[in-house]
Design a protein around this motif. Structure first.
Motif, PDB file in Angstrom:
ATOM      1  N   UNK A   1       0.820  -1.214   0.000  1.00 30.11           N
ATOM      2  CA  UNK A   1       0.000   0.000   0.000  1.00 30.11           C
ATOM      3  C   UNK A   1       0.853   1.262   0.000  1.00 30.11           C
ATOM      4  N   UNK A   2       2.080   1.177   0.493  1.00 25.45           N
ATOM      5  CA  UNK A   2       2.968   2.335   0.509  1.00 25.45           C
ATOM      6  C   UNK A   2       3.258   2.838  -0.904  1.00 25.45           C
ATOM      7  N   UNK A   3       3.152   1.957  -1.876  1.00 30.16           N
ATOM      8  CA  UNK A   3       3.360   2.342  -3.271  1.00 30.16           C
ATOM      9  C   UNK A   3       2.031   2.561  -3.984  1.00 30.16           C
ATOM     10  N   UNK A   4       1.086   1.677  -3.752  1.00 30.22           N
ATOM     11  CA  UNK A   4      -0.113   1.645  -4.585  1.00 30.22           C
ATOM     12  C   UNK A   4      -1.219   2.587  -4.142  1.00 30.22           C
ATOM     13  N   UNK A   5      -1.253   2.987  -2.868  1.00 27.08           N
ATOM     14  CA  UNK A   5      -2.339   3.852  -2.398  1.00 27.08           C
ATOM     15  C   UNK A   5      -2.270   5.208  -3.079  1.00 27.08           C
ATOM     16  N   UNK A   6      -3.404   5.671  -3.615  1.00 33.02           N
ATOM     17  CA  UNK A   6      -3.444   6.997  -4.245  1.00 33.02           C
ATOM     18  C   UNK A   6      -4.857   7.565  -4.209  1.00 33.02           C
ATOM     19  N   UNK A   7      -4.981   8.750  -4.773  1.00 36.10           N
ATOM     20  CA  UNK A   7      -6.273   9.449  -4.742  1.00 36.10           C
ATOM     21  C   UNK A   7      -7.078   9.233  -6.010  1.00 36.10           C
ATOM     22  N   UNK A   8      -6.626   8.335  -6.873  1.00 33.32           N
ATOM     23  CA  UNK A   8      -7.244   8.203  -8.182  1.00 33.32           C
ATOM     24  C   UNK A   8      -8.704   7.766  -8.115  1.00 33.32           C
ATOM     25  N   UNK A   9      -9.030   6.896  -7.155  1.00 32.90           N
ATOM     26  CA  UNK A   9     -10.406   6.404  -7.057  1.00 32.90           C
ATOM     27  C   UNK A   9     -11.375   7.562  -6.842  1.00 32.90           C
ATOM     28  N   UNK A  10     -11.072   8.425  -5.882  1.00 30.52           N
ATOM     29  CA  UNK A  10     -11.958   9.543  -5.605  1.00 30.52           C
ATOM     30  C   UNK A  10     -12.017  10.541  -6.738  1.00 30.52           C
ATOM     31  N   UNK A  11     -10.868  10.817  -7.360  1.00 28.09           N
ATOM     32  CA  UNK A  11     -10.833  11.784  -8.458  1.00 28.09           C
ATOM     33  C   UNK A  11     -11.680  11.317  -9.635  1.00 28.09           C
ATOM     34  N   UNK A  12     -11.542  10.053  -9.990  1.00 31.58           N
ATOM     35  CA  UNK A  12     -12.284   9.530 -11.138  1.00 31.58           C
ATOM     36  C   UNK A  12     -13.779   9.505 -10.850  1.00 31.58           C
ATOM     37  N   UNK A  13     -14.164   9.050  -9.672  1.00 35.29           N
ATOM     38  CA  UNK A  13     -15.586   8.999  -9.326  1.00 35.29           C
ATOM     39  C   UNK A  13     -16.202  10.397  -9.337  1.00 35.29           C
ATOM     40  N   UNK A  14     -15.480  11.376  -8.775  1.00 26.89           N
ATOM     41  CA  UNK A  14     -15.986  12.751  -8.781  1.00 26.89           C
ATOM     42  C   UNK A  14     -16.099  13.297 -10.201  1.00 26.89           C
ATOM     43  N   UNK A  15     -15.109  12.946 -11.037  1.00 27.21           N
ATOM     44  CA  UNK A  15     -15.145  13.404 -12.426  1.00 27.21           C
ATOM     45  C   UNK A  15     -16.322  12.840 -13.190  1.00 27.21           C
ATOM     46  N   UNK A  16     -16.621  11.575 -12.962  1.00 22.84           N
ATOM     47  CA  UNK A  16     -17.758  10.953 -13.625  1.00 22.84           C
ATOM     48  C   UNK A  16     -19.067  11.586 -13.154  1.00 22.84           C
ATOM     49  N   UNK A  17     -19.164  11.847 -11.862  1.00 23.60           N
ATOM     50  CA  UNK A  17     -20.383  12.447 -11.314  1.00 23.60           C
ATOM     51  C   UNK A  17     -20.656  13.826 -11.913  1.00 23.60           C
ATOM     52  N   UNK A  18     -19.596  14.494 -12.363  1.00 20.78           N
ATOM     53  CA  UNK A  18     -19.746  15.845 -12.920  1.00 20.78           C
ATOM     54  C   UNK A  18     -20.102  15.844 -14.399  1.00 20.78           C
ATOM     55  N   UNK A  19     -20.115  14.673 -15.045  1.00 28.49           N
ATOM     56  CA  UNK A  19     -20.414  14.608 -16.474  1.00 28.49           C
ATOM     57  C   UNK A  19     -21.914  14.394 -16.699  1.00 28.49           C
ATOM     58  N   UNK A  20     -22.445  14.888 -17.811  1.00 33.72           N
ATOM     59  CA  UNK A  20     -23.870  14.679 -18.113  1.00 33.72           C
ATOM     60  C   UNK A  20     -24.210  13.198 -18.252  1.00 33.72           C
ATOM     61  N   UNK A  21     -25.317  12.796 -17.659  1.00 30.43           N
ATOM     62  CA  UNK A  21     -25.704  11.385 -17.657  1.00 30.43           C
ATOM     63  C   UNK A  21     -26.090  10.867 -19.035  1.00 30.43           C
ATOM     64  N   UNK A  22     -26.365  11.768 -19.985  1.00 28.67           N
ATOM     65  CA  UNK A  22     -26.802  11.315 -21.305  1.00 28.67           C
ATOM     66  C   UNK A  22     -25.634  11.004 -22.246  1.00 28.67           C
ATOM     67  N   UNK A  23     -24.402  11.261 -21.813  1.00 28.66           N
ATOM     68  CA  UNK A  23     -23.245  10.940 -22.650  1.00 28.66           C
ATOM     69  C   UNK A  23     -22.973   9.433 -22.637  1.00 28.66           C
ATOM     70  N   UNK A  24     -22.331   8.909 -23.688  1.00 26.65           N
ATOM     71  CA  UNK A  24     -21.969   7.489 -23.689  1.00 26.65           C
ATOM     72  C   UNK A  24     -21.091   7.140 -22.485  1.00 26.65           C
TER      73      UNK A  24
END
Length: 210
Positions: free
Chosen positions: A61-84
Motif C-alpha cells: 500500500x505504501x506504493x499503490x495507495x493513491x487518490x485516483x479512485x476519488x478523483x475519477x468517481x468525482x469526475x464521472x459524477x460531474x459529467x452529463x448522464x446522457x453521454x456514452x
C-alpha cells in the motif's frame, strides 16, 4: 469547534500519509522494494512502524495507495448522464491523470515524478503487480457506482462494468508506455490516444482540461 478539530485531524493525517509514502517510494527506488523494510520507512519518515501500518495496512500500500479512485468517481459524477459511458469514464480518467501527473518530471517533489516512480516500481516488482489487480478492481467498482447509483438494475451494472473494464485496460496500456518512456510524454494525452485506439477518435469528445 468539533468540525474544525475534525478538519485539522484530517489535514494532519493526510500530511503524515504523504510524508510516509514519499519516503517509502524514495527508499524503494534507491534500495529495492524487497530490500527495504517498513521499519526503514518509519525511521526515514520520523514515525513509528505502528504509525506506518495505521496509514498503510500493507507494505504494498505504501506504493499503490493513491487518490485516483476519488478523483475519477468525482469526475464521472460531474459529467452529463446522457453521454456514452466510455465518454464519461474516459474524460474522468484523462482529467484525473492531468491532476496526478502535474509538474516537472525532473523535480523530485512534483506529482509527476512521484507518480512515475510509483508506476515504475509497480512494473518492476512482482508483488506490486499482483496487488495492483486489487486496486484496479476497486477503481472499477468506484466507476460503476458513480455511473449507476445506489439501486441499479443488473443490466445497467453489467454495461457499466464492461465499459469501465475496457476503459481501464486502455488506461493501463498508456500508463505502462508512460513509465517506459520515463515520463517524457504527456500522460493525459497518452490515455486519450489509448482510448481513441480502442473506441474511436471521438471516444472522449472535446478535452475538458485546461
Amino acid at each position: 469547534m468539533p468540525d474544525q478539530h475534525s478538519t485539522l485531524r484530517a489535514r494532519r493525517r493526510a500530511e503524515t500519509q504523504r510524508t510516509v509514502q514519499a519516503h517509502a517510494v524514495r527508499l524503494f527506488t534507491e534500495r529495492g522494494f524487497d530490500a527495504t523494510t517498513v521499519a526503514d520507512v518509519a525511521d526515514a519518515a520520523g514515525v513509528s512502524p505502528m504509525t506506518v501500518y495505521r496509514h498503510f495496512p500493507t507494505k504494498e500500500d505504501l506504493v499503490l495507495a493513491d487518490a485516483n479512485v476519488g478523483l475519477v468517481a468525482d469526475g464521472i459524477a460531474a459529467t452529463p448522464a446522457n453521454l456514452p459511458l466510455t465518454h464519461r469514464i474516459g474524460s474522468a480518467l484523462v482529467d484525473s491523470a492531468a491532476q496526478l501527473s502535474s509538474g516537472d518530471v525532473h523535480d523530485p517533489g512534483s506529482n509527476r515524478r512521484f507518480l512515475l516512480a510509483r508506476l515504475q516500481l509497480m512494473i518492476a516488482t512482482p508483488a506490486l503487480r499482483a496487488r495492483h489487480l486489487d486496486n484496479h478492481y476497486a477503481l472499477q467498482q468506484s466507476i460503476v457506482g458513480a455511473l449507476t447509483g445506489e439501486s441499479p438494475d443488473p443490466d445497467t451494472v453489467f454495461r457499466a462494468q464492461a465499459a469501465a473494464g475496457a476503459c481501464l485496460a486502455a488506461m493501463h496500456t498508456a500508463l505502462v508506455r508512460w513509465a517506459e518512456d520515463d515520463g517524457r510524454t504527456d500522460l493525459p494525452d497518452l490515455i486519450a490516444q489509448a482510448l481513441a485506439a480502442a473506441f474511436g477518435d471521438d471516444a472522449i469528445g472535446s478535452p475538458t482540461r485546461g
